[in-house]
Design an enzyme around this catalytic site. Structure first.
Site, mmCIF file in Angstrom:
data_model
loop_
_atom_site.group_PDB
_atom_site.id
_atom_site.type_symbol
_atom_site.label_atom_id
_atom_site.label_comp_id
_atom_site.label_asym_id
_atom_site.label_seq_id
_atom_site.Cartn_x
_atom_site.Cartn_y
_atom_site.Cartn_z
ATOM 1 N N THR A 101 8.105 -41.326 40.856
ATOM 2 C CA THR A 101 9.931 -42.099 40.528
ATOM 3 C C THR A 101 10.799 -41.602 39.168
ATOM 4 O O THR A 101 11.457 -41.347 39.706
ATOM 5 C CB THR A 101 9.308 -43.539 39.402
ATOM 6 N N GLY A 120 -3.845 -25.452 42.652
ATOM 7 C CA GLY A 120 -3.436 -26.343 43.602
ATOM 8 C C GLY A 120 -4.024 -27.277 43.581
ATOM 9 O O GLY A 120 -3.967 -28.727 44.630
ATOM 10 N N GLY A 150 -3.081 -30.086 41.659
ATOM 11 C CA GLY A 150 -2.093 -31.134 41.145
ATOM 12 C C GLY A 150 -2.024 -31.923 40.050
ATOM 13 O O GLY A 150 -1.521 -32.187 39.063
ATOM 14 N N GLU A 172 11.765 -23.863 39.186
ATOM 15 C CA GLU A 172 10.936 -24.626 40.117
ATOM 16 C C GLU A 172 11.593 -24.719 41.175
ATOM 17 O O GLU A 172 11.736 -24.533 42.417
ATOM 18 C CB GLU A 172 10.217 -25.313 39.539
ATOM 19 N N ASP A 211 6.833 -33.210 35.402
ATOM 20 C CA ASP A 211 5.502 -32.233 35.036
ATOM 21 C C ASP A 211 6.164 -31.630 33.585
ATOM 22 O O ASP A 211 5.383 -30.863 33.162
ATOM 23 C CB ASP A 211 5.055 -30.837 35.949
HETATM 24 C C1 GLA Z 1 5.168 -33.371 41.290
HETATM 25 C C2 GLA Z 1 6.628 -32.886 41.218
HETATM 26 C C3 GLA Z 1 6.772 -34.538 39.945
HETATM 27 C C4 GLA Z 1 6.568 -36.013 40.212
HETATM 28 C C5 GLA Z 1 5.477 -35.740 41.223
HETATM 29 C C6 GLA Z 1 5.547 -37.071 41.673
HETATM 30 O O1 GLA Z 1 3.843 -33.077 40.185
HETATM 31 O O2 GLA Z 1 6.822 -32.418 40.808
HETATM 32 O O3 GLA Z 1 8.489 -33.649 39.468
HETATM 33 O O4 GLA Z 1 7.319 -35.965 41.227
HETATM 34 O O5 GLA Z 1 4.710 -34.624 41.760
HETATM 35 O O6 GLA Z 1 5.287 -37.893 40.836
#
Ligand code: GLA
Length: 389
Positions: free
Chosen positions: A35, A124, A126, A162, A174
């Site tokens: 989002t 990696g 997430g 980034e 993030d």
């Molecule tokens: C990654 C991106 C974020 C966001 C998420 C999905 O972590 O870096 O900016 O878009 O995916 O919510």
């Protein structure tokens, strides 16, 4: 930890005169996925694992970068003025990107630095190990060069690194969560205007459990950029019939009225996820504030279904983890977290069910996927900072 890091710094750089310690966490998003580049809401929190860095200025006019996680690469030295992306520099493109982005934003990098990094976020996974490296680097630059940038600006500079240096078109979630995190709180952030509030996470008798799929993320970045451009295409078509700036402005009812303007049925589903997930996130935070953790959990589950069926970013590994979690006793909610395509799930699990949860979900995952998942019971920590002695 401090002692171990300074010892290593001395081994690598000769001595640790004038060096200081910094930390940036990883993050987990509780709800509000994909989002943040659609002007919607997110609800992430900072973790108590992350990236440590010991840093000081040097007199060489070079950035000397060393990571204990990539020790075989040794010290990578790059000129302190001209920051260029190079594939072979691997992880160093994250710190270099931040140095480049500060320069671009008018903050001159005026000397070389020696920096040693150590991260305890699984790579990696997430959980934003790369954003964590970026933000810790940004905090170092801000501190050592005295840059007058607040932490929101720091997160925007890290995002620029980034996006424009590393070529991943990520949103702000993030970097923002990592820069602005607060112990025992999640951040309810409106990515349309960066307004935010902190929501206390008081989980009586329950904890946040992260399950890492250990799936290599491979083509994740290109698929991420593809999802983003599908949403942009859908938005451009909706804009022909309704005056909006982004998908996050639409309620579910408004979306149903205008979705006919989207020509590709795949993009209808992508946009539907963005709109519904945003509304779900707003409702979830309200539920939490009202003490209705059961509803919060139910909305987490719905978020996963939408990411699986409409956004198609889950895959067999994350679906196996989440669907196994849903079957367990004491699970309040479970969903994938982060970009998807591998990485982690986040679950809220009652204290007395955590051991059985890890055992049962772990067993089912191993039997279905053929390799093991890792589980972490996590705590919510503070955002990036200098670690004083
Ligand atoms: C990654 C991106 C974020 C966001 C998420 C999905 O972590 O870096 O900016 O878009 O995916 O919510």
């Amino acid at each position: 930890m401090r002692e171990k890091l300074f010892q290593k710094f001395e081994e690598v750089f000769g001595d640790s005169k004038d060096a200081a310690l910094y930390f940036a966490p990883g993050r987990v998003n509780l709800i509000g996925e994909h989002t943040d580049y659609n002007g919607g809401h997110v609800f992430p929190c900072a973790l108590n694992i992350g990236t440590y860095a010991v840093a000081r200025k040097n007199k060489e006019n070079k950035m000397n970068l060393y990571s204990m996680n990539f020790a075989s690469m040794g010290v990578v030295s790059v000129p302190a003025s001209d920051f260029v992306y190079k594939k072979e520099d691997n992880w160093c493109n994250y710190p270099k990107g931040v140095m480049w982005a500060f320069q671009e934003e008018g903050y001159p990098v005026t000397s070389g630095l020696d920096i040693l990094y150590f991260g305890n976020i699984p790579n990696g996974s997430g959980l934003s190990s790369s954003a964590s490296i970026e933000v810790v680097t940004a905090v170092i630059l801000k501190d050592l060069f005295g840059f007058d940038a607040d932490m929101v600006k720091v997160s925007l500079i890290a995002q620029k690194a980034e996006n424009q240096f590393n070529g991943v078109n990520c949103g702000i979630m993030d970097q923002f969560a990592i820069a602005m995190g607060k112990k025992d709180h999640a951040i309810f952030l409106d990515t349309a205007d960066l307004s935010y509030t902190y929501a206390p996470i008081r989980l009586d008798h329950a904890k946040i459990v992260i399950a890492c799929s250990n799936k290599k993320r491979g083509l994740a970045d290109s698929k991420y950029n593809e999802r983003r451009s599908q949403c942009e295409t859908a938005l451009a078509e909706i804009q022909k019939v309704k005056d909006i700036k982004n998908l996050g402005e639409l309620t579910e009812e408004e979306f149903e009225e205008v979705k006919g303007a989207i020509s590709d049925p795949v993009n209808v589903r992508r946009a539907r996820h963005a709109v519904y997930e945003n509304q779900r996130t707003i409702r979830a935070v309200k539920a939490l504030q009202a003490g209705d953790i059961a509803l919060f959990g139910k909305l987490m589950n719905e978020s996963h279904v939408s990411l699986r069926d409409d956004y198609e970013v889950t895959g067999k590994e994350l679906d196996t983890l989440v669907e196994a979690a849903w079957e367990q006793k004491g699970v309040i909610g479970s969903r994938m977290t982060g970009a998807g395509f591998g990485g982690c799930t986040v679950s809220i699990v009652e204290d007395d069910s955590i051991d059985a949860f890890i055992e049962q979900v772990g067993k089912k995952y191993l039997a279905t996927i053929g390799y093991a998942a890792d589980f972490y019971v996590v705590e919510i920590g503070d955002g990036a900072h200098k670690v004083e002695e």
